[in-house]
Design a protein around this motif. Structure first.
Motif, PDB file in Angstrom:
ATOM      1  N   CYS A  10      45.234   1.363  -2.901  1.00  0.00           N
ATOM      2  CA  CYS A  10      45.799   2.710  -2.949  1.00  0.00           C
ATOM      3  C   CYS A  10      45.723   3.343  -1.563  1.00  0.00           C
ATOM      4  CB  CYS A  10      45.031   3.554  -3.953  1.00  0.00           C
ATOM      5  SG  CYS A  10      45.784   5.154  -4.284  1.00  0.00           S
ATOM      6  N   ASN A  11      46.800   3.973  -1.151  1.00  0.00           N
ATOM      7  CA  ASN A  11      46.854   4.611   0.154  1.00  0.00           C
ATOM      8  C   ASN A  11      45.851   5.752   0.217  1.00  0.00           C
ATOM      9  OD1 ASN A  11      48.035   6.394   2.395  1.00  0.00           O
ATOM     10  ND2 ASN A  11      49.310   4.581   2.492  1.00  0.00           N
ATOM     11  N   PRO A  12      45.072   5.864   1.307  1.00  0.00           N
ATOM     12  CA  PRO A  12      44.118   6.982   1.429  1.00  0.00           C
ATOM     13  C   PRO A  12      44.846   8.304   1.532  1.00  0.00           C
ATOM     14  CG  PRO A  12      44.272   5.772   3.488  1.00  0.00           C
ATOM     15  CD  PRO A  12      45.027   4.969   2.464  1.00  0.00           C
ATOM     16  N   GLY A  13      44.122   9.390   1.281  1.00  0.00           N
ATOM     17  CA  GLY A  13      44.709  10.714   1.312  1.00  0.00           C
ATOM     18  C   GLY A  13      45.109  11.149   2.706  1.00  0.00           C
ATOM     19  N   PHE A  14      45.801  12.270   2.770  1.00  0.00           N
ATOM     20  CA  PHE A  14      46.311  12.787   4.030  1.00  0.00           C
ATOM     21  C   PHE A  14      45.179  13.309   4.922  1.00  0.00           C
ATOM     22  CE2 PHE A  14      48.126  16.533   6.351  1.00  0.00           C
ATOM     23  CZ  PHE A  14      48.969  15.841   7.185  1.00  0.00           C
ATOM     24  N   CYS A  15      44.124  13.828   4.312  1.00  0.00           N
ATOM     25  CA  CYS A  15      43.022  14.413   5.066  1.00  0.00           C
ATOM     26  C   CYS A  15      41.711  14.088   4.365  1.00  0.00           C
ATOM     27  CB  CYS A  15      43.199  15.926   5.203  1.00  0.00           C
ATOM     28  SG  CYS A  15      43.252  16.779   3.603  1.00  0.00           S
ATOM     29  N   PRO A 153      60.280  -2.926  -5.189  1.00  0.00           N
ATOM     30  CA  PRO A 153      59.172  -2.636  -4.271  1.00  0.00           C
ATOM     31  C   PRO A 153      59.660  -1.738  -3.136  1.00  0.00           C
ATOM     32  CG  PRO A 153      59.349  -4.988  -4.740  1.00  0.00           C
ATOM     33  CD  PRO A 153      60.590  -4.364  -5.273  1.00  0.00           C
ATOM     34  N   TYR A 154      58.785  -0.840  -2.690  1.00  0.00           N
ATOM     35  CA  TYR A 154      59.198   0.083  -1.632  1.00  0.00           C
ATOM     36  C   TYR A 154      58.053   0.452  -0.703  1.00  0.00           C
ATOM     37  CZ  TYR A 154      61.150   4.397   0.428  1.00  0.00           C
ATOM     38  OH  TYR A 154      61.582   5.374   1.295  1.00  0.00           O
ATOM     39  N   GLY A 155      56.907   0.825  -1.252  1.00  0.00           N
ATOM     40  CA  GLY A 155      55.789   1.248  -0.424  1.00  0.00           C
ATOM     41  C   GLY A 155      54.469   0.898  -1.072  1.00  0.00           C
ATOM     42  N   GLN A 156      53.407   1.553  -0.616  1.00  0.00           N
ATOM     43  CA  GLN A 156      52.067   1.306  -1.122  1.00  0.00           C
ATOM     44  C   GLN A 156      51.729   2.309  -2.213  1.00  0.00           C
ATOM     45  OE1 GLN A 156      49.004   1.731   1.840  1.00  0.00           O
ATOM     46  NE2 GLN A 156      47.640   0.282   0.845  1.00  0.00           N
ATOM     47  N   LYS A 157      50.866   1.917  -3.117  1.00  0.00           N
ATOM     48  CA  LYS A 157      50.425   2.816  -4.179  1.00  0.00           C
ATOM     49  C   LYS A 157      49.701   4.009  -3.566  1.00  0.00           C
ATOM     50  CE  LYS A 157      47.842   2.941  -8.512  1.00  0.00           C
ATOM     51  NZ  LYS A 157      47.046   2.176  -9.500  1.00  0.00           N
ATOM     52  N   PHE A 158      49.836   5.191  -4.192  1.00  0.00           N
ATOM     53  CA  PHE A 158      49.188   6.386  -3.670  1.00  0.00           C
ATOM     54  C   PHE A 158      48.646   7.211  -4.818  1.00  0.00           C
ATOM     55  CE2 PHE A 158      53.711   7.241  -4.200  1.00  0.00           C
ATOM     56  CZ  PHE A 158      53.715   8.410  -4.935  1.00  0.00           C
ATOM     57  N   SER A 159      47.784   8.166  -4.485  1.00  0.00           N
ATOM     58  CA  SER A 159      47.196   8.993  -5.535  1.00  0.00           C
ATOM     59  C   SER A 159      46.722  10.314  -4.945  1.00  0.00           C
ATOM     60  CB  SER A 159      46.051   8.231  -6.231  1.00  0.00           C
ATOM     61  OG  SER A 159      45.614   8.935  -7.387  1.00  0.00           O
ATOM     62  N   GLN A 160      45.593  10.793  -5.409  1.00  0.00           N
ATOM     63  CA  GLN A 160      45.073  12.117  -5.075  1.00  0.00           C
ATOM     64  C   GLN A 160      44.919  12.332  -3.577  1.00  0.00           C
ATOM     65  OE1 GLN A 160      40.978  12.928  -6.351  1.00  0.00           O
ATOM     66  NE2 GLN A 160      41.678  14.884  -7.181  1.00  0.00           N
ATOM     67  N   GLY A 161      45.338  13.518  -3.122  1.00  0.00           N
ATOM     68  CA  GLY A 161      45.188  13.887  -1.721  1.00  0.00           C
ATOM     69  C   GLY A 161      46.337  13.478  -0.828  1.00  0.00           C
ATOM     70  N   HIS A 174      72.152   9.779   1.645  1.00  0.00           N
ATOM     71  CA  HIS A 174      70.935   8.998   1.856  1.00  0.00           C
ATOM     72  C   HIS A 174      69.728   9.704   1.252  1.00  0.00           C
ATOM     73  CE1 HIS A 174      72.526   6.582   5.578  1.00  0.00           C
ATOM     74  NE2 HIS A 174      73.299   6.477   4.509  1.00  0.00           N
ATOM     75  N   LEU A 175      68.838   8.912   0.657  1.00  0.00           N
ATOM     76  CA  LEU A 175      67.586   9.427   0.112  1.00  0.00           C
ATOM     77  C   LEU A 175      66.431   8.646   0.733  1.00  0.00           C
ATOM     78  CD1 LEU A 175      66.072  11.240  -1.922  1.00  0.00           C
ATOM     79  CD2 LEU A 175      66.346   9.396  -3.609  1.00  0.00           C
ATOM     80  N   GLU A 176      65.479   9.369   1.278  1.00  0.00           N
ATOM     81  CA  GLU A 176      64.367   8.761   2.015  1.00  0.00           C
ATOM     82  C   GLU A 176      63.064   9.417   1.587  1.00  0.00           C
ATOM     83  OE1 GLU A 176      63.196   8.232   6.786  1.00  0.00           O
ATOM     84  OE2 GLU A 176      65.059   9.186   6.141  1.00  0.00           O
ATOM     85  N   PHE A 177      61.999   8.623   1.494  1.00  0.00           N
ATOM     86  CA  PHE A 177      60.703   9.148   1.090  1.00  0.00           C
ATOM     87  C   PHE A 177      59.686   8.991   2.222  1.00  0.00           C
ATOM     88  CE2 PHE A 177      62.760   7.915  -2.901  1.00  0.00           C
ATOM     89  CZ  PHE A 177      62.634   9.077  -3.630  1.00  0.00           C
ATOM     90  N   TYR A 178      58.740   9.925   2.252  1.00  0.00           N
ATOM     91  CA  TYR A 178      57.649   9.903   3.221  1.00  0.00           C
ATOM     92  C   TYR A 178      56.322   9.852   2.468  1.00  0.00           C
ATOM     93  CZ  TYR A 178      60.864  11.488   6.939  1.00  0.00           C
ATOM     94  OH  TYR A 178      61.894  11.588   7.850  1.00  0.00           O
ATOM     95  N   LEU A 179      55.354   9.137   3.027  1.00  0.00           N
ATOM     96  CA  LEU A 179      54.008   9.101   2.474  1.00  0.00           C
ATOM     97  C   LEU A 179      53.031   9.480   3.578  1.00  0.00           C
ATOM     98  CD1 LEU A 179      51.985   8.499   0.258  1.00  0.00           C
ATOM     99  CD2 LEU A 179      52.124   6.067   0.845  1.00  0.00           C
ATOM    100  N   ASN A 180      52.355  10.611   3.384  1.00  0.00           N
ATOM    101  CA  ASN A 180      51.430  11.129   4.400  1.00  0.00           C
ATOM    102  C   ASN A 180      52.097  11.253   5.774  1.00  0.00           C
ATOM    103  OD1 ASN A 180      49.335  11.408   2.577  1.00  0.00           O
ATOM    104  ND2 ASN A 180      48.506   9.368   2.985  1.00  0.00           N
ATOM    105  N   ARG A 181      53.303  11.807   5.759  1.00  0.00           N
ATOM    106  CA  ARG A 181      54.062  12.119   6.964  1.00  0.00           C
ATOM    107  C   ARG A 181      54.631  10.887   7.663  1.00  0.00           C
ATOM    108  NH1 ARG A 181      52.342  17.448   8.511  1.00  0.00           N
ATOM    109  NH2 ARG A 181      52.671  18.661   6.631  1.00  0.00           N
TER     110      ARG A 181
END
Length: 342
Positions: A10-15, A153-161, A174-181
């Motif tokens: 799981c991807n770590p939180g933003f902060c 498949p697209y990115g890494q799993k993410f959760s809280q924070g 076009h549609l684009e997603f960001y994860l933690n900037r």
């Protein structure tokens, strides 16, 4: 079905701000968002606070200003919430959401949908609601994207924070997603550009007492200035030069979402990624096949060598070897795009 190895972690939180655990959320009798004091990344320069979530009885969710509390008592299906205003054509829209609680269950998804989406369709069914048909596009917390019922498949799993950003270009479709900037690349190129088609931001969840907060949103008209900055945002060295020019400060603030400021958590810094894998070394022919697999429409003109547009297709792995010679070789192979994106 087992997920690929790169999606298991799981991807770590933003902060590094503290967030409530599941037990605290379950036992809390008040307003769940009040448990969170984190404001990291909010109110970025250029954020215009253009809209809020739309409150409706069709969905098992409570909307309080920018916060959505899904299934506040218990969950018996999938709740879908949309923005209160449609996203105008001929503009580029960006909005960013913070995940307040731990994500679990069948699915929690972020994305868009047309006015034809029935918000109460899956009220008593546990499904990945966004992207089940041609009327919506979704990004799951499992790291996958979905449209017309096809999960990819697209990115890494993410959760809280974590911070989830969505960028919709209604001129190009076009549609684009960001994860933690960090941009995950263009997910779809088949979003309707017809101004008569109303498209809304959407979030869905099957998890009880799951909370999502809208923290930033902006909409900019398409212009030569925007397209120019969009191209420069893919070249971090050039972008750094622009930031030194006082006369361009206002422009950079208006388009902050194209090159958003990044705040690394301690956990993120401790898990730096090694780029030396077969994806970096693969031939143009292999990248072309990979591009065609993820392309939704045959007429989507995406350059196979555009690392920005194809970033989400590059498999990442961590390196524990500490081999300085190997690291130097990798750095020689990676250009400025990789240093910026990854």
């Amino acid at each position: 079905m087992l997920l690929p190895p790169y999606q298991e972690a799981c991807n770590p939180g933003f902060c590094d701000c503290p967030f409530p655990n599941s037990i605290e959320v379950t036992n809390h009798k008040g307003h769940i968002p009040d448990l969170v004091r984190c404001r990291c990344g909010e109110d970025e320069p250029g954020n215009v606070n253009a809209w809020r979530w739309h409150a409706t009885d069709e969905s098992d969710a409570v909307v309080n200003d920018r916060d959505i509390i899904f299934h506040p008592t218990y969950s018996q299906g999938t709740a879908i919430v949309r923005g209160e205003h449609a996203l105008k054509a001929n503009m580029v829209h960006f909005w960013e959401m913070r995940v307040i609680t731990t994500l679990a269950g069948t699915d929690v998804m972020f994305g868009i949908g047309t006015e034809s989406v029935n918000l109460g369709q899956f009220k008593f069914h546990f499904v990945s609601a966004l992207g089940t048909n041609a009327q919506s596009w979704g990004f799951s917390y499992s790291g996958r994207i979905q449209h017309c019922g096809e999960l990819l498949p697209y990115g890494q799993k993410f959760s809280q924070g974590c911070l989830i950003g969505v960028c919709l270009d209604r001129t190009r479709g076009h549609l684009e997603f960001y994860l933690n900037r960090r941009s995950l690349g263009v997910a779809y190129t088949n979003v309707p550009t017809d101004p008569d088609v109303k498209i809304y931001p959407m979030v869905c969840s099957t998890a009880a007492k799951s909370v999502i907060r809208l923290i930033n949103c902006t909409s900019q008209p398409v212009s030569l200035q925007l397209r120019s900055f969009q191209a420069l945002s893919r070249q971090p060295l050039k972008l750094a030069e622009l930031r030194q020019m006082p006369g361009l400060k206002g422009i950079i603030q208006s388009y902050w979402f194209l090159a958003p400021p990044i705040r690394y958590s301690r956990n993120s810094r401790e898990n730096e990624l090694d780029l030396g894998d077969e994806a970096v070394l693969s031939s143009s022919k292999q990248r072309l096949r990979r591009k065609q697999k993820y392309r939704e429409t045959d007429d989507a003109a995406v350059d196979e060598d555009d690392l920005y547009a194809n970033a989400h297709k590059i498999t990442l792995r961590s390196s524990d070897s500490g081999d300085e010679e190997h690291t130097a070789t990798v750095q020689e192979m990676c250009d400025e795009y990789f240093h910026y994106l990854l």
